[in-house]
Design a protein around this motif. Sequence first.
Motif: not given
Length: 518
Positions: A392-409
């Motif tokens: 699951q590790v890289f699915v998690d890091s992908h999901k978290l990376g998208i979350f950060v991108k959507e909530n930052t500039t």
Amino acid sequence: MKSLIPLKKNQIILITVASLIIISVAIIYLRLPYAAEPFERDLTSYAYTAHYLLEGEKLYSFHWDQKPPGIYIAYMFADFLWGYGAHSIVNLGIFFTIISLIFLFLFLKEISNLPTAILGGVFWALASNSILLQANAPNVELVMNSFMLIAFWGVAKYRREKPWYLLIVGTALALGSVLKMIMVFPFIAIFLYLTIPLPKKIEELGKWAKENAKKLILMSIPGAIVWISIFLYFFATGRFIEFWEAVFVYNTYYAGSMSANIFKFITAPNLLFHGSLTDIWVLILIILAWPVVSQSTYGSVKRPFFIFTAIALIVSLASPGKYFPHYYQLLLPLIVIVSALFFFDLSSKVDKKIKVPVLALLITATFLHLSYYQVKYINTDKKIISQMKYGQVFVDSHKLGIFVKENTTPCDTLFEWGGESGIRYYSERWSPSGLVNLYPLFIGPDTVRQEKLRKVFEWVTNSPPKIFIWNSEFGEFNGSIFHRFVAENYEFIKQYSTYTIYKHKGKATPRPSKECST
């Protein structure tokens, strides 16, 4: 497996070009869907680091990793051509897989014939996209295989009257060594192969030694030029110590005992016949059967070539001591070549009356087996593919990376205390820490590790990132070096898996770029 109809030279050229184009299109078709797969940390580390190296940041002194600079040059090439993104990583894999196809094809055509080369090319298109071998994305081994096959082709073209082919062999192996220094083992194997046969009479020993000294010099010149240039570059830029510590000192600690690693590999059936080979087990059976039908000579290449290079590739695979599935990709070129030669040899052993149906049946069965896995995986959700390969590790890091991108500039910055470069890669956010993962803080000489930790703490606290992520797999947060800094400056916003995400309470330091400083 000979041509049934004699072909003229221009017909051979036409069939060669057409075959390479068709097989290349198949490779592209098989690879493109995997742009949707969450990539593993090595790939995202290379792509993220290469992107910022193109913007002027420094390898080893700021961006730390233990690999020689070759893989970053390859990823910089991809970023320059195709930009930043998953398509760039996939295109890089396609590019080098097709380069490998061309030289595998030319090697087989040189030592056998055109039908064998076409068959080897088809096997390569399918086997080189093995999911369990993690071969569908451009890890270091995928790129190394291109240089390996160029060297093989150079050996096949080598003649006593054409010594400059040894420069091609040496250049290919030298460039491969800039990806991983284990390329020294194929270098040794090929040189030893070129020294045979040994002199039969003692008075011939001097002439034999002189001839092979010339071969060694020709093969070594490119490597000397390449590595002297690298050393001089890092001396001139004031980064030689950092380069040396990362590439040579760190790897000594990372790999451990080379002899123990090799012994473990050859004595453990689960490593020698690794589960990652499941996709291509039919080719493994074929190469085990090949010695029964093999010839002593193939064109300019004799049987010891395959023995020497097989030993060298096994040593290359085993010496780092990690036995990751993608390491087994180093065996793929030889596996595919020998599999194609098996049918070439079998065609001369089988009775003429039954040769065509027997070969057709065996080749079709092999093709269908290899195709089965490609059809199965190409229609599977790519997140499931990532989970199957890595968990699951890289699915998690992908999901978290998208979350950060959507909530930052784009001007916001990010730091993760952990090992998942995918968070940075997918968020597309710059980090003040230099490290894309923390493994260099846990492996290597204590003084070096402490100095790295001091620098990371200094860089992060002097340029506070907008988002701070703590991965609990890398230690407890309470009592850590960053605990007080985060408690005073950040607020909790989200818990996801092992990651605790904090956001800066005030105005964090923006990315140091012209666009963000105005």
